[in-house]
Motif scaffolding. Sequence first.
Motif, PDB file in Angstrom:
ATOM      1  N   PRO A   1      -3.521  -0.827   7.071  1.00 31.22           N
ATOM      2  CA  PRO A   1      -3.936  -1.668   5.952  1.00 31.22           C
ATOM      3  C   PRO A   1      -3.259  -3.020   5.933  1.00 31.22           C
ATOM      4  N   TRP A   2      -2.280  -3.235   6.837  1.00 32.16           N
ATOM      5  CA  TRP A   2      -1.527  -4.489   6.811  1.00 32.16           C
ATOM      6  C   TRP A   2      -1.981  -5.466   7.878  1.00 32.16           C
TER       7      TRP A   2
ATOM      8  N   GLN B   1       0.848  -1.179   0.000  1.00 31.81           N
ATOM      9  CA  GLN B   1       0.000   0.000   0.000  1.00 31.81           C
ATOM     10  C   GLN B   1       0.888   1.235   0.000  1.00 31.81           C
TER      11      GLN B   1
ATOM     12  N   VAL C   1      -0.562  -4.607  -5.092  1.00 30.25           N
ATOM     13  CA  VAL C   1      -1.247  -3.426  -4.568  1.00 30.25           C
ATOM     14  C   VAL C   1      -2.616  -3.791  -4.008  1.00 30.25           C
ATOM     15  N   GLY C   2      -2.834  -3.474  -2.740  1.00 29.52           N
ATOM     16  CA  GLY C   2      -4.135  -3.672  -2.122  1.00 29.52           C
ATOM     17  C   GLY C   2      -4.461  -5.082  -1.714  1.00 29.52           C
TER      18      GLY C   2
END
Length: 252
Positions: A239-240, A47, A123-124
Amino acid sequence: MTSRRTLLKGTLFGSAAALLPTAASASGGGSILQLPAPAGPYPVGMQKVHLTDPARTDPWVGGVRELMLTVLYPARSVRGFSRAPQLTPDEAAVFAEYAPGRHPGLPEPGVVDWGAVLTHGYVGAPPLPGRRPVLVYSPGGGDSRTLGTTLAEDLASHGRVVVLVDHPGDASQVELPTGLRTTVLIGPPDPATFRTMVDTRRVRPGQPLRGLTPALGTALIGKERCGRRTPTGYRSTPPWGGKSCGRRLTSC
């Protein structure tokens, strides 16, 4: 626990990227280098995070202090997600001109299509559940965070979360939502410029890097100490994976 051998291996992998087999660029912009694949058991998610700190003035251009981060982490699955390029097209154009002088031995402009080099970060991609140690990679003066990509991916594939931090103004190049920034470290060394660079990166006593995860703490790797104040704009769940501890990331 990541051994010293693993760290050294990751560093050497990054240095040896230019030695791997290459392919011709479809755009005719030179050969395409292949970054070494991470050696750990987990796929890697990625991210990008843009931070701003209205309480700080950027020492190089004025206005609020901005940062760009790349967060790499072990992913639950990468199916359906795309690998990220190591550099944006604008960053690649600057790096192609800057790199041979900064890092002797790297190809001259036009030999390599730097914009076509892909990382092994997806990504994502959804993070692997669990609480994990966080490593912060701070590059040396004049370098960008992308030079730590291979080392960071290898660590993430072994279960670590790695945050690559750019220092706009002294980084060779960094693309922010507000535009491309290039380094001020051009020409003969200037003591005042280097003092500003060090002061901007320095951690204040009693204010360690924190807030990345409530899990096992945060370690700093790389060539510089970074962080000074606490910026706004990043209080959400990381986000992780893991839970947010309600603290903000110190800036660099």
